[in-house]
Design a protein around this motif. Structure first.
Motif, PDB file in Angstrom:
ATOM      1  N   GLU A 154     -15.460  15.150 -35.067  1.00  0.00           N
ATOM      2  CA  GLU A 154     -15.101  16.283 -35.919  1.00  0.00           C
ATOM      3  C   GLU A 154     -14.601  17.446 -35.070  1.00  0.00           C
ATOM      4  N   VAL A 155     -13.533  18.092 -35.531  1.00  0.00           N
ATOM      5  CA  VAL A 155     -13.134  19.387 -35.000  1.00  0.00           C
ATOM      6  C   VAL A 155     -13.445  20.416 -36.085  1.00  0.00           C
ATOM      7  N   VAL A 156     -14.389  21.307 -35.797  1.00  0.00           N
ATOM      8  CA  VAL A 156     -14.799  22.358 -36.733  1.00  0.00           C
ATOM      9  C   VAL A 156     -14.085  23.636 -36.324  1.00  0.00           C
ATOM     10  N   ILE A 157     -13.335  24.218 -37.260  1.00  0.00           N
ATOM     11  CA  ILE A 157     -12.494  25.373 -36.949  1.00  0.00           C
ATOM     12  C   ILE A 157     -13.015  26.597 -37.682  1.00  0.00           C
ATOM     13  N   TYR A 158     -13.564  27.549 -36.930  1.00  0.00           N
ATOM     14  CA  TYR A 158     -14.020  28.811 -37.498  1.00  0.00           C
ATOM     15  C   TYR A 158     -12.801  29.708 -37.680  1.00  0.00           C
ATOM     16  N   CYS A 159     -12.502  30.044 -38.923  1.00  0.00           N
ATOM     17  CA  CYS A 159     -11.223  30.697 -39.238  1.00  0.00           C
ATOM     18  C   CYS A 159     -11.436  32.080 -39.859  1.00  0.00           C
ATOM     19  N   LYS A 160     -11.012  33.121 -39.149  1.00  0.00           N
ATOM     20  CA  LYS A 160     -11.026  34.486 -39.695  1.00  0.00           C
ATOM     21  C   LYS A 160      -9.655  34.884 -40.224  1.00  0.00           C
ATOM     22  N   ASN A 161      -8.707  33.951 -40.229  1.00  0.00           N
ATOM     23  CA  ASN A 161      -7.357  34.238 -40.724  1.00  0.00           C
ATOM     24  C   ASN A 161      -7.343  34.390 -42.236  1.00  0.00           C
ATOM     25  N   LYS A 162      -6.360  35.141 -42.716  1.00  0.00           N
ATOM     26  CA  LYS A 162      -5.999  35.035 -44.122  1.00  0.00           C
ATOM     27  C   LYS A 162      -5.366  33.663 -44.334  1.00  0.00           C
ATOM     28  N   ASP A 163      -5.573  33.102 -45.505  1.00  0.00           N
ATOM     29  CA  ASP A 163      -4.911  31.857 -45.904  1.00  0.00           C
ATOM     30  C   ASP A 163      -5.226  30.711 -44.951  1.00  0.00           C
ATOM     31  N   ALA A 164      -6.451  30.241 -45.023  1.00  0.00           N
ATOM     32  CA  ALA A 164      -6.893  29.137 -44.171  1.00  0.00           C
ATOM     33  C   ALA A 164      -6.109  27.856 -44.452  1.00  0.00           C
ATOM     34  N   VAL A 165      -5.639  27.686 -45.679  1.00  0.00           N
ATOM     35  CA  VAL A 165      -4.845  26.504 -46.006  1.00  0.00           C
ATOM     36  C   VAL A 165      -3.572  26.470 -45.161  1.00  0.00           C
ATOM     37  N   ALA A 166      -2.885  27.606 -45.059  1.00  0.00           N
ATOM     38  CA  ALA A 166      -1.662  27.670 -44.246  1.00  0.00           C
ATOM     39  C   ALA A 166      -1.981  27.398 -42.783  1.00  0.00           C
ATOM     40  N   MET A 167      -3.109  27.912 -42.305  1.00  0.00           N
ATOM     41  CA  MET A 167      -3.507  27.654 -40.918  1.00  0.00           C
ATOM     42  C   MET A 167      -3.710  26.164 -40.677  1.00  0.00           C
ATOM     43  N   MET A 168      -4.374  25.485 -41.624  1.00  0.00           N
ATOM     44  CA  MET A 168      -4.625  24.055 -41.461  1.00  0.00           C
ATOM     45  C   MET A 168      -3.338  23.245 -41.530  1.00  0.00           C
ATOM     46  N   GLN A 169      -2.402  23.671 -42.358  1.00  0.00           N
ATOM     47  CA  GLN A 169      -1.108  22.993 -42.418  1.00  0.00           C
ATOM     48  C   GLN A 169      -0.370  23.130 -41.086  1.00  0.00           C
ATOM     49  N   ASN A 170      -0.434  24.319 -40.500  1.00  0.00           N
ATOM     50  CA  ASN A 170       0.205  24.540 -39.202  1.00  0.00           C
ATOM     51  C   ASN A 170      -0.496  23.756 -38.095  1.00  0.00           C
ATOM     52  N   TRP A 171      -1.814  23.722 -38.153  1.00  0.00           N
ATOM     53  CA  TRP A 171      -2.561  22.984 -37.138  1.00  0.00           C
ATOM     54  C   TRP A 171      -2.240  21.493 -37.210  1.00  0.00           C
TER      55      TRP A 171
END
Length: 209
Positions: free
Chosen positions: A136-153
């Motif tokens: 598992e890669v667990v990503i602690y996200c303080k960004n706005k729009d975590a969905v967009a971050m995951m799509q980019n990742w």
């Protein structure tokens, strides 16, 4: 007075809870069942962080990860933080029949930082043998729009690792996806779930009218 309640009845009453997942892990007779149970308990632990995100903004990766380990420990798991498994892995869960599940947790500072965590899992910590071939890669996200971050990742992961394929998980949760590739050591398929923990917290209710 002795209760006549059966295990199946008990699990029915616990359905949809972290306790149910923990009991399913204890009762599991296969690696696949153990994996499903430990991932479900991880989901509950991460959601506790999300619910209390206003208190987590200044915590380090280690502090957040220790809270996850404490949650798992309270439910009867024996997680280890920063244990030596080919290196210092963030979360290690050992089980019956040489079961070994690993997780690497990262604040999302950059996609290069996330890729470092993925490479640590896939080339340093994991064995890739049977019962030890998922992580598992667990990503602690303080960004706005975590969905967009995951799509980019997801795009970044593929572009940085030519042999990696990505796919949606069950339920098509937009805050997680899966990757798989041939493990460099074992040659077996190595699967990793990539999961966002949504910790963005910028309330606007105190802004003057």
């Amino acid at each position: 007075m002795t209760s006549d309640i059966t295990v199946s009845t008990l699990l029915l009453h616990q359905q949809g809870t972290a306790i149910e997942a923990a009991n399913l892990y204890t009762l599991a007779q296969s690696h696949d069942a153990r994996l499903k149970a430990v991932r479900k308990v991880l989901d509950f632990a991460c959601n506790e962080l999300e619910i209390n995100k206003h208190l987590k903004q200044d915590l380090s990766e280690d502090q957040l990860t220790i809270e996850i380990c404490q949650f798992l420990s309270a439910l009867g798991f024996q997680p280890r933080h920063d244990e030596q498994v080919g290196g210092h892995c963030d979360i290690v869960v050992r089980g019956k029949d040489m079961f070994l599940w690993l997780a690497e947790a990262k604040w999302h500072n950059s996609y290069g930082w996330l890729d470092k965590g993925f490479k640590q899992l896939s080339t340093r910590y994991s064995t890739g043998v049977s019962g030890q071939d998922q992580a598992e890669v667990v990503i602690y996200c303080k960004n706005k729009d975590a969905v967009a971050m995951m799509q980019n990742w997801r795009k970044e992961l593929s572009s940085r690792n030519d042999d990696v394929k990505t796919f949606d998980g069950e339920g098509e949760n937009p805050l997680e996806f899966w990757s798989e590739h041939s493990h460099v050591a074992s040659g077996m398929t190595f699967k990793v779930r990539h999961k966002a923990v949504v910790l963005y917290h910028q309330p606007v209710d105190n802004v003057p009218a």
